[in-house]
Design a protein around this motif. Structure first.
Motif: not given
Length: 377
Positions: A84-85, A156-159, A203-207, A352-355
């Protein structure tokens, strides 16, 4: 043709694999992804110390000046570890835009802290109506004297929730779908007129969704030439898609290996289920899907900068979507009901692969793009 890694690439791969094996277990990952920022700052500082943040950045920008193969070996190992980075949004997207398009002063001010792990970046490009069309931009940039005024919304802006600086695409002129008339700006993420709404993906990532209301941006924050940002977007996004595919490759290999080991340990009718021929056939199919995809990954990496680059990249992203889905299904089914539980890592790799499949175009999108490219005569 040989696909052996260079000495530097082998060392880079070994250091990444060693870090994951010794310091980044699945339990650590689960703790990190639940942090308010979606990743661990100490882990990110380690990335900086190991030099990974400098790999895609040019030597002129203070980086290693690595190529697509250098990035590939890092991203594949990060995929295997499900790390997760914000490597994709901060380094591959934001860092590359600044490196390739920013004036020298701005480049120095931003890339030095980025490589040191002190600056978080993002790329705000997607809008509610745009889907996978990078040229579908309604956000506007109006010239007012020596500055621009931005109005619009990005989704949907990653990070986006954590970033200090954000690269934003905005339309200077032209119609909604025109490739001409799009400009790129570097903005302060906490400036007046910037409004964020953050949330997590599967996948847990914050957007974040980010709204711009009369945001004043100095002309010195413009990347490249006014109205000519689309060519830079295409170049950076293509490099990023290749990095994402390498991460997906790592996930597919991990799922295949994990499933094989599970079938050796799981017993039914007094024997390991790996001894059942029908399951052996299914595991062979998973292995072959990985090898097929790896061949296309090597082709795409080798074709960067050639006339075959677009066709190879579309074929690779399509194969990641198709074969990735098959491997996900097999991994879950062969693990039985445990494959979808939060306690087992398999389901998290699958998410994660689906994302990744949906980022910058899913398999259907890239299959259509591939079909539109005429074959060489």
């Amino acid at each position: 043709m040989h696909f052996n890694l260079s000495e530097e690439q082998a060392m880079l791969q070994a250091s990444t694999a060693r870090f994951i094996d010794q310091q980044y277990s699945f339990e650590v990952r689960e703790k990190d992804v639940r942090l308010p920022e979606g990743f661990n700052r100490d882990t990110w500082a380690t990335f900086a110390e190991l030099g990974w943040l400098s790999v895609p950045i040019s030597e002129a920008g203070g980086g290693f000046g690595g190529n697509a193969a250098d990035t590939m070996v890092i991203m594949e190992e990060l995929g295997k570890g499900l790390v997760a980075s914000p490597y994709i949004p901060t380094v591959m997207l934001f860092g590359s835009f600044v490196d390739l398009g920013a004036p020298d002063i701005l480049k120095q001010n931003l890339l030095e802290p980025l490589i040191a792990g002190q600056l978080q970046g993002a790329f705000a490009y997607q809008e509610r109506q745009s889907r996978y069309n990078l040229a579908d931009v309604k956000t506007t940039a109006t010239r007012e004297g020596e500055s621009y005024v931005l109005n619009g919304e990005k989704t949907l802006v990653m990070n986006g929730a954590t970033a200090n600086q954000i690269v934003v695409s905005a339309r200077i002129n032209g119609e909604q779908f025109d490739t001409a008339g799009i400009s790129l700006f570097v903005i302060d993420a906490n400036a007046p007129g910037v409004h964020k709404t953050s949330y997590r993906l599967m996948d847990g990532q914050l957007v974040a969704n980010i709204r711009f209301e009369n945001l004043s941006v100095a002309s010195s924050q413009l990347l490249g030439e006014e109205g000519d940002g689309y060519s830079l977007i295409e170049k950076v996004v293509n490099n990023t898609v290749l990095a994402l595919c390498a991460e997906a490759m790592g996930i597919m290999v991990k799922l295949t290996d994990t499933t094989r080991e599970y079938t050796k340990a799981r017993k039914q009718f007094g024997a390991p289920i790996s001894s059942f021929q029908v399951l052996q056939h299914r595991m062979v199919d998973m292995f072959m899907a990985c090898e097929q995809t790896r061949s296309l990954l090597f082709r795409a990496v080798c074709s960067v900068g050639t006339t075959d680059a677009d066709r190879s990249l579309h074929a690779l992203k399509y194969m990641i979507g198709r074969n990735g889905r098959m491997i996900c299904n097999e991994a879950i089914q062969l693990h039985g009901g445990m494959g979808v539980t939060d306690e087992l890592d398999v389901g998290h790799y699958v998410k994660r692969l689906m994302v990744i499949n949906t980022m910058f175009g899913d398999a259907d999108h890239h299959q259509q793009r591939l079909a539109q490219i005429s074959l060489p005569t």
